[in-house]
Design a protein around this motif. Sequence first.
Motif, mmCIF file in Angstrom:
data_model
loop_
_atom_site.group_PDB
_atom_site.id
_atom_site.type_symbol
_atom_site.label_atom_id
_atom_site.label_comp_id
_atom_site.label_asym_id
_atom_site.label_seq_id
_atom_site.Cartn_x
_atom_site.Cartn_y
_atom_site.Cartn_z
ATOM 1 N N THR A 192 0.825 -1.215 0.000
ATOM 2 C CA THR A 192 0.000 0.000 0.000
ATOM 3 C C THR A 192 0.856 1.261 0.000
ATOM 4 O OG1 THR A 192 -1.725 -1.169 1.217
ATOM 5 C CG2 THR A 192 -1.840 1.243 1.188
ATOM 6 N N GLU A 193 1.851 1.315 0.911
ATOM 7 C CA GLU A 193 2.677 2.512 1.056
ATOM 8 C C GLU A 193 4.035 2.393 0.379
ATOM 9 O OE1 GLU A 193 3.077 3.608 5.111
ATOM 10 O OE2 GLU A 193 0.925 3.654 5.511
ATOM 11 N N PHE A 194 4.523 1.159 0.260
ATOM 12 C CA PHE A 194 5.885 0.968 -0.222
ATOM 13 C C PHE A 194 5.928 0.020 -1.418
ATOM 14 C CE2 PHE A 194 6.333 1.959 4.300
ATOM 15 C CZ PHE A 194 7.232 3.014 4.248
ATOM 16 N N LEU A 195 6.926 0.240 -2.217
ATOM 17 C CA LEU A 195 7.273 -0.699 -3.275
ATOM 18 C C LEU A 195 8.584 -1.362 -2.863
ATOM 19 C CD1 LEU A 195 6.793 -1.888 -6.119
ATOM 20 C CD2 LEU A 195 8.164 0.008 -7.024
ATOM 21 N N ASN A 196 8.540 -2.656 -2.563
ATOM 22 C CA ASN A 196 9.733 -3.392 -2.139
ATOM 23 C C ASN A 196 10.421 -4.002 -3.352
ATOM 24 O OD1 ASN A 196 9.365 -3.041 0.754
ATOM 25 N ND2 ASN A 196 7.579 -4.378 0.505
ATOM 26 N N ASP A 226 23.559 -8.547 -4.227
ATOM 27 C CA ASP A 226 22.190 -9.030 -4.175
ATOM 28 C C ASP A 226 21.585 -8.406 -2.922
ATOM 29 O OD1 ASP A 226 19.809 -10.326 -4.189
ATOM 30 O OD2 ASP A 226 20.625 -12.349 -4.313
ATOM 31 N N PHE A 227 20.658 -7.454 -3.077
ATOM 32 C CA PHE A 227 20.225 -6.658 -1.933
ATOM 33 C C PHE A 227 18.773 -6.220 -2.087
ATOM 34 C CE2 PHE A 227 22.622 -4.262 -5.062
ATOM 35 C CZ PHE A 227 21.723 -3.269 -5.440
ATOM 36 N N LYS A 228 18.246 -5.603 -1.000
ATOM 37 C CA LYS A 228 16.860 -5.161 -0.963
ATOM 38 C C LYS A 228 16.781 -3.641 -0.865
ATOM 39 C CE LYS A 228 15.153 -9.370 1.272
ATOM 40 N NZ LYS A 228 14.428 -9.935 2.445
ATOM 41 N N LEU A 229 15.778 -3.060 -1.539
ATOM 42 C CA LEU A 229 15.508 -1.633 -1.477
ATOM 43 C C LEU A 229 14.023 -1.416 -1.218
ATOM 44 C CD1 LEU A 229 17.420 -2.213 -4.281
ATOM 45 C CD2 LEU A 229 17.843 0.206 -3.906
ATOM 46 N N THR A 235 6.131 9.310 0.000
ATOM 47 C CA THR A 235 7.298 10.134 0.363
ATOM 48 C C THR A 235 8.279 10.297 -0.785
ATOM 49 O OG1 THR A 235 8.532 8.205 1.182
ATOM 50 C CG2 THR A 235 7.134 9.389 2.755
ATOM 51 N N GLN A 236 8.227 9.357 -1.760
ATOM 52 C CA GLN A 236 9.168 9.345 -2.881
ATOM 53 C C GLN A 236 10.624 9.230 -2.396
ATOM 54 O OE1 GLN A 236 7.230 12.957 -4.925
ATOM 55 N NE2 GLN A 236 7.839 11.671 -6.653
ATOM 56 N N VAL A 237 10.810 8.432 -1.353
ATOM 57 C CA VAL A 237 12.138 8.196 -0.790
ATOM 58 C C VAL A 237 12.542 6.752 -1.075
ATOM 59 C CG1 VAL A 237 13.516 8.019 1.314
ATOM 60 C CG2 VAL A 237 11.934 9.929 1.010
ATOM 61 N N LEU A 238 13.680 6.580 -1.731
ATOM 62 C CA LEU A 238 14.265 5.265 -1.968
ATOM 63 C C LEU A 238 15.285 5.008 -0.868
ATOM 64 C CD1 LEU A 238 14.664 2.804 -3.908
ATOM 65 C CD2 LEU A 238 16.523 4.129 -4.963
ATOM 66 N N LYS A 257 19.570 6.811 1.907
ATOM 67 C CA LYS A 257 18.261 7.312 1.537
ATOM 68 C C LYS A 257 18.414 8.297 0.383
ATOM 69 C CE LYS A 257 15.957 6.956 6.046
ATOM 70 N NZ LYS A 257 15.241 7.696 7.118
ATOM 71 N N PHE A 258 17.515 8.184 -0.593
ATOM 72 C CA PHE A 258 17.493 9.103 -1.725
ATOM 73 C C PHE A 258 16.089 9.699 -1.812
ATOM 74 C CE2 PHE A 258 21.151 6.585 -2.491
ATOM 75 C CZ PHE A 258 21.990 7.325 -3.306
ATOM 76 N N ASP A 259 15.995 10.982 -1.509
ATOM 77 C CA ASP A 259 14.722 11.694 -1.610
ATOM 78 C C ASP A 259 14.554 12.143 -3.061
ATOM 79 O OD1 ASP A 259 12.541 13.353 -1.515
ATOM 80 O OD2 ASP A 259 13.159 14.412 0.302
#
Length: 669
Positions: A192-196, A226-229, A235-238, A257-259
């Motif tokens: 809902t809030e995040f794209l994993n 091999d990692f997770k983001l 918020t448009q924060v990666l 963090k990348f805004d």
Amino acid sequence: MKKIFPVVFKVLKIVLVLVIVLYAVAFFYIKANKAKIIKQLTEQVSTKLNGKLIIGDADVSLFKKFPRIAVVIKNISLTDSLFAQHKHTFFSAKEAFINLNIFKLINKNQPLTGLTLQDASIYFYTDTSGYTNTYLLKGKKDSSGGPKKTTDEINLKSIGLTNVRFVLDDRKREKLHDFDVKDLTVKLNDETEFLNMNADANILINSLAFNLPKGTFLKGATFTGDFKLKYGKETQVLSFDSIDVKIAGKPFNLSGKFDLGDKNPAFSLNVYARKILYEEVKKLLPVRIAKSLSMVSLDKPVAASAKLTGPLRGGEPYILANWVVENSNLKTPFLDFENASFSGYFNNEVVVGQPRYDPNSIIFVKNFKAEWQGLPVSSNKIEILNLEIPTLTCDLKSAFPLADLNEIIPTNSLQLTSGDAAILLSYKGPIEKNNNTNSFLNGNISFKNGTMIYVPRNVELKNLNGLLLFKNSDVFIQNLQGMVLDNKIVMNGTAKNILTLINTAPNNVKIDYNIFSPELNLSAFTYLLKKRNAVVRKTTGNKKSFGDMAFKIDNVLERGIIDLTLNAGKISYKKFNANNLNASITLLQDRYVINNVSMQTAGGSMNINGQLLNSSQNYHTANVNATLNGVDVKKIFTAFNNFGQDGITANNLEGQLTAKVNTSVNIND
């Protein structure tokens, strides 16, 4: 059991036939509607983007992404409205594989479930005026005129990139990011809030320049992992936390963090490496920073971390790098150290708010402990400011047996045989070597219970206690006490500009000595009339620089000028005795100049001036002018052993003598 197997087998055959039929239907449907599908995809993209999209061809593939059905789109390009001027295509690809949901496609819903790009490029371009083609990313406003929402459901489940070049070329802010994505697979899980995102990456970094004239980070380095983001859709924060990757083949741990929002796009990145060679660290930094760090070298791995923060729209990032070094050999422009352990940091914003350039940068080292030529050395603070024109500030401390210096500085003029020394030195000046380097040196050397032999005169100084001070280029002897041939002496002295002249003009070195003794037996000092022992330069296994320093010390002591002021309560020489001696003598390479000597003797006073010239081996020519006032003539003749004649002796004389004597004689040793 035997009856069950045929039933299961029949069911599997039916399922297989249905799958084959389904794939056949999908295949022929796509084949028959290829032009329609291309048009549908073009229209879907065009409704989102303000750009010109061209699709060269499309075909269906049942096996490329099996068991999913994929549409293969070839020769794709997307350009902005000013492409004709700047010639940088926003997006191009030879092939794109689009995974489709057949049922959504038939129902004219969003059919895309996966995307793979091959042999492609993405070029974000901003010219010097500020125009940018990145407006294509923002998409069109919806039909109601409101802004595009960021909370829409993400239908894509996977993205794959193979041989894709990504470039961010910002000419206005002089920023250049250039990556060759050899292979990148991203699995998407929409919440809902995040794209994993789960990513598996193999990327070559051509440039990571935040300010291109100042250089690029990670140039030529590979990035694998091999990692997770996680991406916040509102918020448009990666963001990513403690992911393990390899950069240039070396293990690193990253958090950041990348805004990516429009208001204040910025980033924060923390990098940590447990063990990495110093030379490998320098390769990852811009050339200008690596050059500054090349002032020193280390042969053991270091534990290093760095924090980078800054705007995404150009500008130099703030950098704070920390390190810990243990038991490494350390080479510097001044000295080389063994078993060095210390910690420190680099910071490119010493004065907050000032530009983050070399003049506003610092390298700081603390808790320094090492060995120098076997001697223990420590420092509380080593600081290098202004990396454009580096200025070094440091302090060094050491305590050791005096005799250890004989091997380090192998001078033939001075030999240290016992006692202890403690050194405290401070330096503030340029880090580049030059003839005036020592003019920035301050500190002291203290002596305790030392024994020293002055080799040219073969004289021993015992029970040496006192202080040798360094102040800029000057050296001061402060309250140096000892025994010289059983005579107690106290020495104070000054050698102005010696630490500069020792390199440039040793003949011009002038040392002023002040010596006091309560009682002197001059019989012990006849060695002064002997010819100096020749000083032969030693060759040892020590480094050439210290051999050179030893030779320079010998050179100064042999060729320099020594002005000696001597005060003694009592003096004696065989039968001669005097009180209140005050002497001013200049010691040159081949002579002693007696400026003035005064004393009280034989009930009167005596003043002497003149010189003793070394004329040959163990012989001196003495030119003496003496004035005697009211001396007991009998005592004077007795003291001087009748001046070497027997015509008139002390036994034949009475009364007081006042006289001026000018004489030139040869004196043996």
